[in-house]
Enzyme design. Structure first.
Site, PDB file in Angstrom:
ATOM      1  N   GLY A  88      14.597  -9.352   3.400  1.00 31.57           N
ATOM      2  CA  GLY A  88      14.487  -8.055   2.740  1.00 31.57           C
ATOM      3  C   GLY A  88      13.403  -7.146   3.290  1.00 31.57           C
ATOM      4  O   GLY A  88      13.204  -6.049   2.772  1.00 31.57           O
ATOM      5  N   GLN A  89      12.681  -7.594   4.329  1.00 29.54           N
ATOM      6  CA  GLN A  89      11.610  -6.733   4.860  1.00 29.54           C
ATOM      7  C   GLN A  89      12.214  -5.516   5.543  1.00 29.54           C
ATOM      8  O   GLN A  89      13.161  -5.630   6.329  1.00 29.54           O
ATOM      9  CB  GLN A  89      10.753  -7.529   5.863  1.00 29.54           C
ATOM     10  CG  GLN A  89       9.529  -6.761   6.329  1.00 29.54           C
ATOM     11  CD  GLN A  89       8.588  -7.592   7.196  1.00 29.54           C
ATOM     12  OE1 GLN A  89       8.846  -8.763   7.477  1.00 29.54           O
ATOM     13  NE2 GLN A  89       7.492  -6.991   7.620  1.00 29.54           N
ATOM     14  N   THR A  90      11.686  -4.336   5.201  1.00 30.55           N
ATOM     15  CA  THR A  90      12.193  -3.099   5.816  1.00 30.55           C
ATOM     16  C   THR A  90      11.114  -2.371   6.611  1.00 30.55           C
ATOM     17  O   THR A  90      11.426  -1.592   7.499  1.00 30.55           O
ATOM     18  CB  THR A  90      12.753  -2.130   4.751  1.00 30.55           C
ATOM     19  OG1 THR A  90      11.716  -1.802   3.826  1.00 30.55           O
ATOM     20  CG2 THR A  90      13.923  -2.736   4.012  1.00 30.55           C
ATOM     21  N   VAL A  91       9.851  -2.604   6.266  1.00 30.61           N
ATOM     22  CA  VAL A  91       8.747  -2.015   7.038  1.00 30.61           C
ATOM     23  C   VAL A  91       8.034  -3.173   7.729  1.00 30.61           C
ATOM     24  O   VAL A  91       7.549  -4.102   7.064  1.00 30.61           O
ATOM     25  CB  VAL A  91       7.773  -1.237   6.125  1.00 30.61           C
ATOM     26  CG1 VAL A  91       6.580  -0.742   6.934  1.00 30.61           C
ATOM     27  CG2 VAL A  91       8.484  -0.065   5.451  1.00 30.61           C
ATOM     28  N   HIS A  95       2.839  -6.337   4.493  1.00 30.18           N
ATOM     29  CA  HIS A  95       2.383  -5.748   3.238  1.00 30.18           C
ATOM     30  C   HIS A  95       2.682  -6.702   2.092  1.00 30.18           C
ATOM     31  O   HIS A  95       3.715  -7.362   2.070  1.00 30.18           O
ATOM     32  CB  HIS A  95       3.045  -4.387   2.982  1.00 30.18           C
ATOM     33  CG  HIS A  95       4.538  -4.411   3.125  1.00 30.18           C
ATOM     34  ND1 HIS A  95       5.173  -4.384   4.342  1.00 30.18           N
ATOM     35  CD2 HIS A  95       5.512  -4.497   2.195  1.00 30.18           C
ATOM     36  CE1 HIS A  95       6.483  -4.429   4.154  1.00 30.18           C
ATOM     37  NE2 HIS A  95       6.708  -4.509   2.852  1.00 30.18           N
ATOM     38  N   HIS A  97       3.377  -6.872  -1.836  1.00 34.10           N
ATOM     39  CA  HIS A  97       3.754  -6.068  -3.005  1.00 34.10           C
ATOM     40  C   HIS A  97       2.982  -6.579  -4.222  1.00 34.10           C
ATOM     41  O   HIS A  97       3.001  -7.782  -4.508  1.00 34.10           O
ATOM     42  CB  HIS A  97       5.241  -6.221  -3.319  1.00 34.10           C
ATOM     43  CG  HIS A  97       6.155  -5.656  -2.279  1.00 34.10           C
ATOM     44  ND1 HIS A  97       6.663  -4.378  -2.356  1.00 34.10           N
ATOM     45  CD2 HIS A  97       6.667  -6.195  -1.141  1.00 34.10           C
ATOM     46  CE1 HIS A  97       7.451  -4.155  -1.306  1.00 34.10           C
ATOM     47  NE2 HIS A  97       7.469  -5.243  -0.557  1.00 34.10           N
TER      48      HIS A  97
HETATM   49  P1  5GP Z   1       9.699  -4.180   2.210  1.00 37.96           P
HETATM   50  O1  5GP Z   1      11.097  -3.906   1.773  1.00 37.96           O
HETATM   51  O2  5GP Z   1       9.519  -4.069   3.708  1.00 37.96           O
HETATM   52  O3  5GP Z   1       9.116  -5.443   1.669  1.00 37.96           O
HETATM   53  O4  5GP Z   1       8.830  -3.041   1.534  1.00 37.96           O
HETATM   54  C1  5GP Z   1       8.574  -1.825   2.102  1.00 37.96           C
HETATM   55  C2  5GP Z   1       7.971  -0.987   1.021  1.00 37.96           C
HETATM   56  O5  5GP Z   1       7.404   0.161   1.604  1.00 37.96           O
HETATM   57  C3  5GP Z   1       8.993  -0.515  -0.012  1.00 37.96           C
HETATM   58  O6  5GP Z   1       8.567  -0.919  -1.312  1.00 37.96           O
HETATM   59  C4  5GP Z   1       8.999   0.986   0.156  1.00 37.96           C
HETATM   60  O7  5GP Z   1       9.181   1.655  -1.064  1.00 37.96           O
HETATM   61  C5  5GP Z   1       7.642   1.256   0.764  1.00 37.96           C
HETATM   62  N1  5GP Z   1       7.587   2.418   1.603  1.00 37.96           N
HETATM   63  C6  5GP Z   1       8.501   2.802   2.538  1.00 37.96           C
HETATM   64  N2  5GP Z   1       8.108   3.937   3.166  1.00 37.96           N
HETATM   65  C7  5GP Z   1       6.903   4.269   2.606  1.00 37.96           C
HETATM   66  C8  5GP Z   1       5.984   5.339   2.830  1.00 37.96           C
HETATM   67  O8  5GP Z   1       6.190   6.209   3.661  1.00 37.96           O
HETATM   68  N3  5GP Z   1       4.855   5.353   2.079  1.00 37.96           N
HETATM   69  C9  5GP Z   1       4.580   4.386   1.148  1.00 37.96           C
HETATM   70  N4  5GP Z   1       3.430   4.496   0.468  1.00 37.96           N
HETATM   71  N5  5GP Z   1       5.430   3.363   0.913  1.00 37.96           N
HETATM   72  C10 5GP Z   1       6.568   3.308   1.617  1.00 37.96           C
END
Ligand code: 5GP
Ligand code: ZN
Length: 117
Positions: A88-91, A95, A97
């Site tokens: 589920g990682q998108t960034v 990080h 949560h």
């Molecule tokens: P992942 O899905 O990778 O675990 O979480 C990525 C998180 O980054 C998501 O909760 C998403 O809402 C958050 N996110 C994505 N783009 C941005 C951004 O530009 N700024 C901030 N503060 N959070 C972001």
């Protein structure tokens, strides 16, 4: 050149920070106060962090909790890390949560981070 959105993003509401890590509000929160804790150094995932960075992140998680408790008075927390696209990682900048939970925010909260829908 910034490597990724978390390295380049200038607009963010910082909650707390230290030398190696920073915590800021998620732009698309799943709940009020949803916060992300990241290392300052760019790395894709948790398993690339140094022990010093893990410690810095962990210290911030505790400080984030104090701030969120004060600001939002949540009833609980989910704390979690997605590692890899299939998880589920998108960034792709590590990080953590820190998600405040509020009584009644879902009908049946059992399972918490174990929920795979
Ligand atoms: P992942 O899905 O990778 O675990 O979480 C990525 C998180 O980054 C998501 O909760 C998403 O809402 C958050 N996110 C994505 N783009 C941005 C951004 O530009 N700024 C901030 N503060 N959070 C972001
Ligand atoms: Zn980055």
């Amino acid at each position: 050149m910034p490597k990724c959105i978390f390295c380049s993003e200038l607009e963010r509401e910082i909650i707390v920070e230290n030398e190696l890590a920073v915590a800021f509000l998620d732009k698309f929160p799943v709940n009020e106060g949803h916060t992300l804790v990241i290392p300052r150094r760019h790395m894709e995932n948790f398993f690339e962090a140094s022990m010093q960075e893990i410690e810095a992140i962990n210290l911030l998680i505790f400080r984030v909790k104090d701030v969120l408790d004060e600001r939002y008075k949540p009833d609980g927390y989910n704390i979690g890390i997605n590692v890899g696209e299939d998880a589920g990682q998108t960034v792709f900048h590590l990080h953590v949560h820190v998600i405040p939970r509020y009584r009644g925010d879902v009908e049946d909260p059992r399972g918490g981070v174990r929920n795979i829908k």
